[in-house]
Design a protein around this motif. Structure first.
Motif, mmCIF file in Angstrom:
data_model
loop_
_atom_site.group_PDB
_atom_site.id
_atom_site.type_symbol
_atom_site.label_atom_id
_atom_site.label_comp_id
_atom_site.label_asym_id
_atom_site.label_seq_id
_atom_site.Cartn_x
_atom_site.Cartn_y
_atom_site.Cartn_z
ATOM 1 N N ARG A 104 -16.922 -5.585 -1.048
ATOM 2 C CA ARG A 104 -16.435 -5.672 0.160
ATOM 3 C C ARG A 104 -16.700 -4.627 1.184
ATOM 4 O O ARG A 104 -17.157 -3.412 0.894
ATOM 5 N N ALA A 105 -16.190 -4.800 2.282
ATOM 6 C CA ALA A 105 -16.622 -4.051 3.705
ATOM 7 C C ALA A 105 -15.861 -2.804 3.584
ATOM 8 O O ALA A 105 -14.731 -2.676 3.137
ATOM 9 N N ILE A 106 -16.248 -1.754 4.401
ATOM 10 C CA ILE A 106 -15.769 -0.735 4.883
ATOM 11 C C ILE A 106 -15.669 -0.616 6.397
ATOM 12 O O ILE A 106 -16.573 -0.799 6.993
ATOM 13 N N ALA A 107 -14.417 -0.214 6.667
ATOM 14 C CA ALA A 107 -14.319 -0.300 8.310
ATOM 15 C C ALA A 107 -14.011 1.254 8.801
ATOM 16 O O ALA A 107 -13.629 1.837 8.016
ATOM 17 N N LEU A 108 -14.672 1.354 9.910
ATOM 18 C CA LEU A 108 -14.673 2.568 10.570
ATOM 19 C C LEU A 108 -13.856 2.242 11.836
ATOM 20 O O LEU A 108 -14.186 1.553 12.766
ATOM 21 N N VAL A 109 -12.726 2.978 12.047
ATOM 22 C CA VAL A 109 -11.803 2.458 13.097
ATOM 23 C C VAL A 109 -11.509 3.991 13.979
ATOM 24 O O VAL A 109 -10.830 4.799 13.336
ATOM 25 N N GLN A 110 -11.712 3.980 15.014
ATOM 26 C CA GLN A 110 -11.100 4.835 16.002
ATOM 27 C C GLN A 110 -10.426 4.460 17.177
ATOM 28 O O GLN A 110 -10.333 3.129 17.612
ATOM 29 N N ARG A 196 -11.114 -9.845 6.852
ATOM 30 C CA ARG A 196 -10.692 -10.353 5.691
ATOM 31 C C ARG A 196 -11.287 -9.714 4.369
ATOM 32 O O ARG A 196 -10.765 -9.574 3.428
ATOM 33 N N ASP A 197 -12.654 -9.333 4.668
ATOM 34 C CA ASP A 197 -13.390 -8.755 3.701
ATOM 35 C C ASP A 197 -13.359 -7.367 3.482
ATOM 36 O O ASP A 197 -14.194 -6.662 2.760
ATOM 37 N N VAL A 198 -12.456 -6.775 4.432
ATOM 38 C CA VAL A 198 -12.452 -5.187 4.327
ATOM 39 C C VAL A 198 -11.446 -4.799 3.302
ATOM 40 O O VAL A 198 -10.305 -5.058 3.034
ATOM 41 N N GLU A 199 -12.284 -3.752 2.538
ATOM 42 C CA GLU A 199 -11.509 -3.363 1.313
ATOM 43 C C GLU A 199 -10.844 -1.853 1.867
ATOM 44 O O GLU A 199 -9.856 -1.648 1.176
ATOM 45 N N TYR A 200 -11.731 -1.029 2.508
ATOM 46 C CA TYR A 200 -11.511 0.285 2.942
ATOM 47 C C TYR A 200 -11.497 0.395 4.077
ATOM 48 O O TYR A 200 -12.428 -0.310 4.884
ATOM 49 N N LYS A 423 -1.008 -2.973 6.549
ATOM 50 C CA LYS A 423 -0.159 -4.578 6.247
ATOM 51 C C LYS A 423 -1.333 -5.485 5.641
ATOM 52 O O LYS A 423 -0.726 -6.550 5.078
ATOM 53 N N LEU A 424 -2.430 -5.452 5.965
ATOM 54 C CA LEU A 424 -3.542 -6.564 5.495
ATOM 55 C C LEU A 424 -4.230 -6.158 4.318
ATOM 56 O O LEU A 424 -4.924 -6.909 3.665
ATOM 57 N N GLY A 425 -3.477 -5.238 3.406
ATOM 58 C CA GLY A 425 -3.898 -5.001 2.217
ATOM 59 C C GLY A 425 -5.107 -3.980 2.245
ATOM 60 O O GLY A 425 -5.625 -3.481 1.032
ATOM 61 N N ILE A 426 -5.576 -3.480 3.197
ATOM 62 C CA ILE A 426 -6.815 -2.578 3.446
ATOM 63 C C ILE A 426 -6.104 -1.122 2.928
ATOM 64 O O ILE A 426 -5.332 -0.631 3.351
ATOM 65 N N ILE A 427 -7.101 -0.674 2.209
ATOM 66 C CA ILE A 427 -6.791 0.835 1.683
ATOM 67 C C ILE A 427 -7.464 1.794 2.818
ATOM 68 O O ILE A 427 -8.544 1.773 3.170
ATOM 69 N N ALA A 428 -6.336 2.352 3.492
ATOM 70 C CA ALA A 428 -6.641 3.140 4.582
ATOM 71 C C ALA A 428 -6.296 4.591 4.493
ATOM 72 O O ALA A 428 -5.675 5.194 3.945
ATOM 73 N N TYR A 429 -7.583 5.308 4.799
ATOM 74 C CA TYR A 429 -7.765 6.634 4.699
ATOM 75 C C TYR A 429 -7.981 7.437 6.125
ATOM 76 O O TYR A 429 -8.677 7.181 6.872
#
Ligand SMILES: [Zn+2]
Length: 472
Positions: A104-110, A196-200, A423-429
């Motif tokens: 599953r995907a990793i998102a970089l959010v800024q 949808r496919d984002v895990e982290y 909220k979407l279940g993504i593990i956010a760090y």
């Protein structure tokens, strides 16, 4: 256990995917010229800082266009989104670097917006992308355009090097984190399909402790306090200041505020905070090390408690906090106003309820003329687990750079967009790719002469690139 569970489908997948995996093995990653990458990242950061995204009004659309052009020059498609929903001059941005989809995907959010500046308190122009004495100066260098450029260039480095990816890397830039968080909220509401496919997810909210040139620890942010802003109001009867009355709301408000200011919120150790203090105890010796190794026990002793609470960060992660900030009475010296009010910046621990806090304040104030109104309701409580694949990738990259260092988990006293994504279940760090001197951090974030060293820019891109590689 994991191996056994996946052994059969994995074998099948290998057979089905054989030609593709052969192609992937044949693609040898191209080496990156890291000194050149540092120069490029510094130049990109300077350009990004020149786009004034002070919020209000934000003007993030210009920043989104800059990021989109940069990504597309590298062959990474990007979309500008939510312009109608966010209002004039505002936007979110989304892009994705494809992997083979086996994980599953990793998102970089800024966030692209920054807080406003008081230019007279700066020694350099805040929106010129000034490069001086080995530092890039500008509003947002630390919060969080510097991290945003690390996200951007790590993604570009992965693309250029052709490292085989099992996970897609998703790139998101949001509007309005510093005020209403509408960018993150709208993005999550309208585009859950893109996530949808984002895990982290990585975003701001990590804090590596670096003091006088010495690294104390790396930390991944796994929790944050909940911002809960309130107005305290007392109504009265307006009249002339020359004839005092009991219906003057100002003294009544002052009495209520005095009680609130003298109220000491109870100490409350969450399991994550207990672990954080235990982790960092290894940086101390003697009785301080013993106290930190069991902070719950230490807080029962006066000398230990006084020492621990004298640190403003430690104090803030051990209790709900209340800061009295705004104050409003009459605008004329000779007029008794109809109303007096004050603002409270309340920050709740993740497991504490806003209702209970208001009930406590009402009891302490003990005056039916005093009313509390919510200015900003808390986001949902947010906590992410440690010990995941991605967490271990951070540890590996950290140990390669600083073999003696450890990676702890921290709680942020400020707020980020993480609860919206969690909220979407993504593990956010919260992850900081930098080692920023504590004094720079203290002065620059939402303050003056915000700056990031050139060396941090280069090292940060490479640190994040390694983490993303190790997490495949
Ligand atoms: Zn920020």
């Amino acid at each position: 256990m994991r191996l056994r569970r996946f052994a059969f489908p994995l074998a099948l997948a290998l057979i089905v995917a054989l030609p593709a995996s052969l192609v992937a093995q044949a693609a040898v990653p191209r080496p990156i010229d890291w000194p050149a990458m540092q120069d490029e990242a510094v130049e990109a950061l300077r350009q990004y800082l020149r786009i004034n995204t002070s919020n209000p009004p934000g003007n993030e659309l210009a920043a989104a266009r800059f990021l989109k052009a940069f990504l597309e020059k590298e062959g990474i498609q990007a979309q500008i989104l939510d312009t109608a929903e966010l209002g004039a001059g505002r936007a979110n941005l989304y892009a994705r670097l494809k992997g083979d989809g086996s994980k599953r995907a990793i998102a970089l959010v800024q966030h692209m917006d920054v807080v406003p500046v008081t230019q007279s308190s700066w020694t350099v122009p805040a929106f010129d992308g000034v490069l001086k004495d080995g530092y890039v100066y500008g509003r947002g260098a630390l919060d969080m355009k510097g991290e945003g450029i690390a996200h951007l260039m790590a993604l570009v480095a992965l693309k250029r090097s052709g490292v085989p990816l099992t996970r897609d890397i998703v790139f998101v830039a949001n509007a309005d984190e510093e005020l209403g968080s509408t960018g993150g909220i709208v993005f999550v509401d309208r585009h859950a399909d893109l996530l949808r496919d984002v895990e982290y997810l990585f975003t701001e909210g990590g804090a590596n402790s670096f003091r006088n040139g010495k690294l104390e620890y790396y930390s991944v942010g796994v929790a944050e306090k909940r911002t809960f802003w309130n107005r305290v109001t007392v109504h009265g009867t307006p009249s002339h200041g020359s004839r005092p009355t009991k219906a003057n709301p100002v003294p009544r408000l002052v009495a209520a505020l005095d009680r609130i200011a003298r109220y000491e919120t109870p100490l409350h150790v969450t399991p994550g905070v207990q672990k954080f203090f235990h982790d960092i105890s290894r940086n101390y010796s003697g009785r301080q090390a013993a106290w930190l190794s069991d902070v719950t026990a230490a807080l029962k002793q006066t000398d230990a408690r006084d020492w621990i609470l004298s640190d403003v960060y430690w104090n803030a992660i051990l209790r709900n906090t209340i800061s009295l900030t705004g104050l409003q009475g009459s605008s004329k010296t000779n007029v008794i106003p109809a109303e007096a009010s004050a603002e409270l910046d309340i920050r709740l621990l993740p497991d504490q309820s806003p209702e209970a806090m208001i009930a406590t304040l009402t009891r302490i104030v003990n005056d039916t003329a005093v009313h509390f109104t919510t200015l900003l309701a808390p986001k949902p409580p947010f906590e992410s687990p440690a010990g995941t694949d991605l967490f271990r990738a951070v540890e590996r990259a950290a140990h390669e750079r600083d073999p003696g260092a450890f990676v702890t988990t921290s709680m942020m006293t400020g707020a980020t967009d993480r609860p919206s994504y969690r909220k979407l279940g993504i593990i956010a760090y919260g992850l900081s790719p930098f080692k920023v001197e504590a004094a720079d951090e203290q002065r620059g974030v939402h303050g003056n002469d915000e700056r990031l060293s050139v060396q941090n820019v280069g090292n940060g891109v490479r640190f994040l690139y390694d983490i993303l590689r190790y997490a495949q």
